[in-house]
Design an enzyme around this catalytic site. Structure first.
Site, short mmCIF file in Angstrom:
data_model
loop_
_atom_site.label_atom_id
_atom_site.label_comp_id
_atom_site.label_asym_id
_atom_site.label_seq_id
_atom_site.Cartn_x
_atom_site.Cartn_y
_atom_site.Cartn_z
N LYS A 20 0.84 -1.19 0.00
CA LYS A 20 0.00 0.00 0.00
C LYS A 20 0.89 1.26 0.00
CE LYS A 20 -3.69 -2.35 2.59
NZ LYS A 20 -4.49 -2.25 3.85
N TYR A 60 -12.26 -2.99 -2.56
CA TYR A 60 -12.75 -3.02 -1.19
C TYR A 60 -14.28 -2.99 -1.11
CZ TYR A 60 -8.05 -2.39 0.83
OH TYR A 60 -6.74 -2.57 1.24
N THR A 104 -4.82 -8.02 10.65
CA THR A 104 -5.19 -6.73 10.06
C THR A 104 -4.78 -5.56 10.95
OG1 THR A 104 -7.07 -7.77 8.97
CG2 THR A 104 -7.15 -5.37 9.23
N ARG A 115 3.32 -7.05 9.10
CA ARG A 115 2.68 -5.99 9.89
C ARG A 115 3.24 -5.94 11.31
NH1 ARG A 115 -3.23 -7.60 7.50
NH2 ARG A 115 -3.34 -6.13 5.75
N ASN A 125 -1.35 -0.14 7.59
CA ASN A 125 -0.80 -1.49 7.80
C ASN A 125 -0.05 -2.04 6.59
OD1 ASN A 125 -2.99 -2.09 6.21
ND2 ASN A 125 -4.03 -3.39 7.72
N HIS A 128 -1.57 -5.53 1.59
CA HIS A 128 -2.84 -6.21 1.37
C HIS A 128 -2.54 -7.63 0.90
CE1 HIS A 128 -6.82 -7.27 -0.04
NE2 HIS A 128 -6.21 -7.79 -1.09
N GLU A 139 -9.51 -10.41 -7.22
CA GLU A 139 -8.50 -9.34 -7.14
C GLU A 139 -7.46 -9.45 -8.25
OE1 GLU A 139 -7.28 -9.65 -3.03
OE2 GLU A 139 -9.26 -9.02 -2.33
#
Ligand code: UDP
Ligand code: MG
Length: 165
Positions: A20, A60, A104, A115, A125, A128, A139
């Site tokens: 991300k 999402y 998460t 993470r 975080n 993905h 995805e």
């Protein structure tokens, strides 16, 4: 019917992993790629992009009613840093990818996970990963739907990494 490549439960199972914008901004792209490479997984898709808002919303979609949705889409798409989208292939890569990412909420992520080693906050975080075979299929086609964007290739390491006997 699912193609031979990418079929969940086979040694060619595939998942969508993304660094991300906060992970890119924090120079963790190499670290994250390296963890998947060293585990033995094979990189079959890779791109750097600022995702269009519509792509992020579709990605999402199951969270669209959540209070954090607008902020999440903005964080992914505002262009302050791009996203690195990847497709990784190998045995149990969907489940193991999630384990490598960690929980998460980084407050619950174990040390040794991405993470757990690099994050402090659920809204930042850094990675993905697809959470199921269905999500992986959705995805990968969403982010790598163009012809030739996912590359089938044979790793010369494969016989030294994968043997189910
Ligand atoms: N997220 C957030 N606040 C929350 C829950 C989720 O900002 O309370 C963000 C966070 O970036 C998370 C993403 O929304 O990674 C997707 O949420 P999901 O539950 O699918 O977690 P993931 O699959 O990424 O572990
Ligand atoms: Mg998710």
């Amino acid at each position: 019917a699912l193609p031979v490549y990418g079929a969940p439960g086979t040694s060619k199972e595939r998942t969508f992993i993304a660094v991300k914008p906060d992970g890119v901004q924090r120079n963790l792209v190499g670290e994250i790629i390296s963890r998947f490479e060293r585990r033995g997984y094979k990189l079959v898709g890779l791109k750097l992009l600022v995702p269009p808002v519509e792509l992020a919303k579709e990605h999402y979609a199951d969270l669209s009613s959540k209070p954090f949705f607008a902020g999440l889409v903005d964080y992914m798409t505002n262009g302050r840093a791009p996203v690195v989208g990847m497709v990784w292939e190998g045995p149990s890569v969907i489940k193991q990818g999630r384990i490598m990412l960690g929980a998460t909420d980084p407050k619950n992520s174990g040390t040794g996970t991405i993470r757990g080693d690099f994050c402090l906050s659920i809204g930042r975080n850094i990675v993905h990963g697809s959470d199921s075979a269905e999500s992986a299929e959705k995805e990968i086609s969403l982010w790598f739907g163009g012809k030739g964007e996912v590359v089938n290739w044979t790793s010369n390491n494969e016989e030294w990494v994968i043997s189910e006997n």
